[in-house]
Design an enzyme around this catalytic site. Structure first.
Site, PDB file in Angstrom:
ATOM      1  N   HIS A  44       0.876  -1.182   0.000  1.00  0.00           N
ATOM      2  CA  HIS A  44       0.000   0.000   0.000  1.00  0.00           C
ATOM      3  C   HIS A  44       0.907   1.225   0.000  1.00  0.00           C
ATOM      4  O   HIS A  44       1.663   1.433   0.943  1.00  0.00           O
ATOM      5  CB  HIS A  44      -0.874  -0.038   1.265  1.00  0.00           C
ATOM      6  N   HIS A  69      -0.178   3.417  11.697  1.00  0.00           N
ATOM      7  CA  HIS A  69       1.014   4.280  11.696  1.00  0.00           C
ATOM      8  C   HIS A  69       0.849   5.465  12.629  1.00  0.00           C
ATOM      9  O   HIS A  69      -0.222   5.716  13.171  1.00  0.00           O
ATOM     10  CB  HIS A  69       1.325   4.757  10.269  1.00  0.00           C
ATOM     11  N   GLU A 106      -3.665  14.684  10.318  1.00  0.00           N
ATOM     12  CA  GLU A 106      -4.522  14.265   9.216  1.00  0.00           C
ATOM     13  C   GLU A 106      -5.976  14.557   9.558  1.00  0.00           C
ATOM     14  O   GLU A 106      -6.550  13.945  10.444  1.00  0.00           O
ATOM     15  CB  GLU A 106      -4.348  12.774   8.948  1.00  0.00           C
ATOM     16  N   TYR A 163     -15.582   5.002   3.582  1.00  0.00           N
ATOM     17  CA  TYR A 163     -14.124   4.977   3.487  1.00  0.00           C
ATOM     18  C   TYR A 163     -13.634   3.641   4.029  1.00  0.00           C
ATOM     19  O   TYR A 163     -14.058   3.210   5.109  1.00  0.00           O
ATOM     20  CB  TYR A 163     -13.544   6.158   4.283  1.00  0.00           C
ATOM     21  N   HIS A 168      -6.654  12.784  12.999  1.00  0.00           N
ATOM     22  CA  HIS A 168      -5.529  12.037  13.558  1.00  0.00           C
ATOM     23  C   HIS A 168      -4.387  13.032  13.705  1.00  0.00           C
ATOM     24  O   HIS A 168      -3.799  13.457  12.720  1.00  0.00           O
ATOM     25  CB  HIS A 168      -5.113  10.887  12.635  1.00  0.00           C
ATOM     26  N   HIS A 226      -2.711   5.681  14.891  1.00  0.00           N
ATOM     27  CA  HIS A 226      -4.043   5.379  14.392  1.00  0.00           C
ATOM     28  C   HIS A 226      -3.948   4.312  13.305  1.00  0.00           C
ATOM     29  O   HIS A 226      -2.861   3.984  12.831  1.00  0.00           O
ATOM     30  CB  HIS A 226      -4.732   6.638  13.858  1.00  0.00           C
TER      31      HIS A 226
HETATM   32 FE   FE2 Z   1      -2.903   8.401   8.909  1.00  0.00          FE
END
Ligand code: FE2
Length: 411
Positions: free
Chosen positions: A306, A349, A355, A364, A379, A385
């Site tokens: 990803h 991460h 964010e 989502y 975040h 998170h």
């Molecule tokens: Fe993030």
């Protein structure tokens, strides 16, 4: 004021033919447009006398000495100089539109935040009074950082105008349709589109279909630009031709009017006797623009893993440190997931960027619950998170076949 013989009322230029009627394509182009023939001087900026008795005036969005590839300014030819559009200012309170820094000293909890959409109240709310600040970062007075707001608008501004000296506004509608009547032309905006309103640009916001709700990123720092594509090459992501800047439009109306300015986090209002939207012609590269998010061409994993979410950057506002943005505007839209032997949702991460997400429509993938259209999540910097437990279980066990992420658009 010198005399002039202009037709009365709103005029839309008809010089742009074909599918782009009303708008000119391109991002950061040097445009020229006139609502009356011959209103735009040719070959020079400041003739001794402009046609129609117009006043020449420069609007500079960058320092005069900014390098040429960043230098942005527009020459306006208007019925009155802008200095006529301000009178004595009076400070007013707009308590729900806040500016950084405003860290709450009584904050009760760090961690992941999710907010449901706010219902538009019945009270009359305009673009100014309907703005609700959700998060801030940096400092408005040092021109670093940003604020993120929700707008809840059910009433058009009537002989009221607004401009911000504090930053450009990136507008992301989620419900309803708005019309931005700006000094440099008219932008109609609906969900799945975004618009950028430059710092200093005067405009009025009308409700075309209400109530209207959406998100605003107020960028205190350097302007948004398109990200470099690196090895991706010359195409994909957001393409320059899909950005649209309005053609010149003006109004010549002598009615009592109010202009509100946001300045160093404060709001001040001034009363004048006419509409300030009186630019008949203009040329330059500092102008409002809109973009259809459905034209964003995502690039992603085609075999495994990803990528970092920066792969989905639509616009980036640089911080001054190479490669480090003050703000990245990143789009998660419909796309195929095809990576093999891969945990496909965003990984767990923590990182240096804060964010803030908003949901325009759909689900989502990492937050299937509690993050609904019109809702937001946060975040914060270096707070860990990742996907919900249900999303983790599903992604850890799903068959590795191509899957279309359908009916989804978040940022
Ligand atoms: Fe993030």
């Amino acid at each position: 004021m010198t005399s002039h013989s202009l037709p009365k009322g709103m005029i839309r230029a008809a010089s742009i033919a074909g599918p782009h009627e009303g708008y000119m394509p391109g991002f950061g182009n040097d445009f020229e447009t006139e609502a009356l023939p011959g209103a735009l001087p040719q070959g020079m900026n400041s003739p001794q006398k402009c046609n129609y008795g117009l006043y020449g005036e420069q609007l500079s969005g960058t320092a005069f000495t900014a390098p040429s590839h960043q230098n942005e300014r527009t020459w306006c030819y208007r019925i009155r100089p802008s200095v006529k559009h301000t009178h004595r200012f009076k400070k007013i309170a707009v308590p729900l539109w806040r500016s950084a820094p405003c860290i709450d000293p009584d904050i009760i909890s760090l961690g992941q935040y999710r907010w449901d959409p706010v219902t538009v109240p019945n009270e009359r709310l305009t673009w100014i009074t309907g703005m609700r600040t959700m998060v801030t970062a940096g400092d408005v007075n040092t021109q670093t950082g940003m604020a993120s707001h929700m707008y809840l608008v059910n009433a058009s501004m009537e002989d009221e105008y607004f401009f911000s000296a504090d930053g450009e506004l990136l507008v992301v509608p989620q419900e309803g349709r708005l019309r931005f009547c700006t000094e440099l032309g008219v932008i109609d905006l609906e969900p799945k589109e975004i618009a950028i309103l430059p710092r200093g640009l005067v405009y009025r916001v009308e409700v075309l279909e209400g109530p209207a709700r959406g998100f605003v990123c107020e960028n205190y720092g350097q302007k948004f630009q398109l990200p470099g594509r690196g090895p991706i090459g010359a195409n994909c992501m957001a393409n320059r031709r899909d950005f649209k800047t309005p053609v010149a439009a003006y109004e010549d109306r002598e009615v009592p009017s109010k202009v509100t300015v946001k300045w160093c986090g404060q709001f001040h209002v001034t009363e004048i006797g006419h509409s300030p939207l009186d630019v008949v012609a203009w040329h330059g590269n500092y102008a409002p623009v809109k973009y259809d998010l459905r034209t964003y061409c995502p690039v992603g994993a085609v075999l495994f893993d990803h990528p970092d979410p920066s792969i989905f950057t639509v616009l980036t506002a640089p911080s001054g440190i190479e490669g480090t943005a003050n703000i990245d505007f990143v789009l998660f839209r419909e796309r195929w997931m095809v990576a093999e032997n891969t945990f496909r949702p965003p990984w767990y991460h923590k990182n240096v960027m804060s964010e803030m997400m908003g949901n325009i429509y759909g689900v989502y993938d990492a937050k299937p619950k509690g993050f609904v259209p019109g809702g937001m999540s946060l975040h914060n910097c270096m707070l860990p998170h990742g996907p919900d437990k249900g999303a983790f279980e599903h992604a850890s066990n799903e068959p590795m076949v191509p899957v279309k992420q359908s009916d989804t658009m978040s940022f």
